[in-house]
Design an enzyme around this catalytic site. Structure first.
Site, mmCIF file in Angstrom:
data_model
loop_
_atom_site.group_PDB
_atom_site.id
_atom_site.type_symbol
_atom_site.label_atom_id
_atom_site.label_comp_id
_atom_site.label_asym_id
_atom_site.label_seq_id
_atom_site.Cartn_x
_atom_site.Cartn_y
_atom_site.Cartn_z
ATOM 1 N N ARG A 146 -78.355 22.553 -3.011
ATOM 2 C CA ARG A 146 -77.039 21.910 -3.004
ATOM 3 C C ARG A 146 -77.098 20.495 -3.572
ATOM 4 O O ARG A 146 -76.419 19.579 -3.099
ATOM 5 C CB ARG A 146 -76.463 21.881 -1.588
ATOM 6 C CG ARG A 146 -76.336 23.248 -0.927
ATOM 7 C CD ARG A 146 -75.361 24.155 -1.663
ATOM 8 N NE ARG A 146 -75.293 25.452 -1.006
ATOM 9 C CZ ARG A 146 -76.052 26.497 -1.327
ATOM 10 N NH1 ARG A 146 -76.916 26.400 -2.330
ATOM 11 N NH2 ARG A 146 -75.942 27.639 -0.685
ATOM 12 N N SER B 96 -68.265 25.764 3.564
ATOM 13 C CA SER B 96 -69.402 25.451 4.430
ATOM 14 C C SER B 96 -69.599 23.939 4.478
ATOM 15 O O SER B 96 -69.805 23.306 3.447
ATOM 16 C CB SER B 96 -70.669 26.128 3.898
ATOM 17 O OG SER B 96 -70.531 27.534 3.956
ATOM 18 N N GLU C 48 -72.399 18.919 3.493
ATOM 19 C CA GLU C 48 -72.373 19.307 2.080
ATOM 20 C C GLU C 48 -71.332 18.522 1.289
ATOM 21 O O GLU C 48 -71.612 18.075 0.178
ATOM 22 C CB GLU C 48 -72.083 20.808 1.936
ATOM 23 C CG GLU C 48 -73.287 21.703 2.116
ATOM 24 C CD GLU C 48 -73.033 23.110 1.588
ATOM 25 O OE1 GLU C 48 -72.229 23.244 0.639
ATOM 26 O OE2 GLU C 48 -73.612 24.057 2.123
#
Length: 340
Positions: free
Chosen positions: A165, A238, A334
């Site tokens: 990520r 998420s 995130e």
């Protein structure tokens, strides 16, 4: 909406639906338009925010600079080789629509990444991944415009510094605007179906030998079942990364929680399931003010109505503190937090 707006409302441009305004909002539809903007005398001192669909963003306050809403379009087959197809899309293209377009044209390889919200240009910044595949595994190259100089640079796989990520672009916000991305889709195609949820979804349809479209349909069904539609319930997908811990800590936790999901990594570390940790800490389905932890998936925070960026930050910090206190594991968000 016009191409260049002052004192612009950003509430409809982030999937969390958080209130914020920008001093200036520019809808970027061509490289020439962007280069003219960079040539403005005050540009060098102007704070910048590059925006796709706003699906990985928490607006904590108003933005005092210029928001660049990327709307560069276009999709094409660049090359066809014996071992791969190379396809390209403009950075403003919708990611899921692009994935389905590749499948409809017989160029499989991105199906596991179906229905991930966002634009093509945002995908490499986050190195999106799901159901056994990361974007980096299908990446060929991208073009990006240096927002300091206006020069265009082509980035190879190595140049992008992809990690979980993460990428060089995420680590240098406001420096680069991705304009086009090329993907290398391997042939012969091989199905990636090692995730239990995917196998279960295919089994429910009695599909023993799936093609790429079957896998895409299965992933879409899974995501729709587990994740809220941002159009109905504001969210950023998420919210926390799955934490990676050393083997010693993982073994210690397994002694206390034998059912804890864990995934061995190549370097000997272990990846844990953030959603499981959050659920065990008692947050699944729980609200803190107008923001809640989604009842179907603990990894997702949702706007129950009227939330601000500060509300999102408050619950995120509370969840992180509880998980760390119980497991000794620190979660990392995130989304990108944008402050005044």
């Amino acid at each position: 909406m016009g191409e260049d707006v002052r004192n612009a409302d950003l509430a409809g441009l982030n999937t969390f639906g958080l209130p914020a305004r920008a001093a200036r909002l520019v809808h970027v539809r061509s490289a020439a338009q962007l280069k003219a903007l960079i040539a403005e005398p005050a540009w060098a001192a102007t704070p910048r925010l590059v925006l796709g669909s706003g699906s990985n963003l928490v607006l904590v306050g108003d933005f005092a600079g210029t928001v660049l809403k990327v709307e560069l379009a276009g999709r094409r087959l660049v090359a066809e080789h014996a071992d791969a197809w190379v396809v390209e899309a403009g950075a403003g293209e919708n990611w899921h629509a692009f994935v389905r377009w590749t499948l409809e044209h017989g160029w499989p390889g991105l199906e596991n990444l179906s229905l991930i919200p966002g634009t093509v240009g945002a995908a490499p910044i986050q190195n999106i991944g799901a159901y056994g595949l990361e974007l980096a595994e299908r990446f060929d190259a991208l073009d990006a415009i240096d927002l300091d100089s206006g020069q265009v640079r082509t980035f190879s796989l190595a140049d992008c510094g992809f990690a979980y990520r993460d990428s060089v672009f995420k680590r240098a916000p406001g420096r680069w605007l991705v304009s086009a991305v090329r993907f290398r889709l391997p042939r012969p195609w091989r199905a990636v179906t090692r995730y239990a949820d995917v196998m279960q979804a295919l089994g429910e349809r009695s599909i023993a030998t799936p093609d790429a479209l079957d896998i895409s349909d299965a992933v879409v069904a899974i995501r729709r079942r587990k994740l809220p539609d941002p159009a109905l319930l504001g969210n950023a997908g998420s919210f926390f990364k799955n934490p990676v811990v050393d083997a010693g800590l993982c073994a210690h936790l397994l002694a206390a929680y034998p059912a804890m999901p864990h995934y061995p990594q190549a370097d000997g570390s272990e990846k844990l399931a953030a959603g499981w940790l959050i659920e065990q800490a008692g947050w699944k389905g729980r609200d803190l003010g107008p923001v809640g932890c989604y009842e179907r998936q603990a990894l997702v925070l949702v706007n129950r109505g009227g939330a601000t960026g500060a509300d999102v930050e408050r619950i995120a910090r509370a969840i992180m503190a509880d998980v760390e206190a119980r497991f000794g594991v620190r979660l990392e968000p995130e989304p990108v937090f944008v402050r005044a």
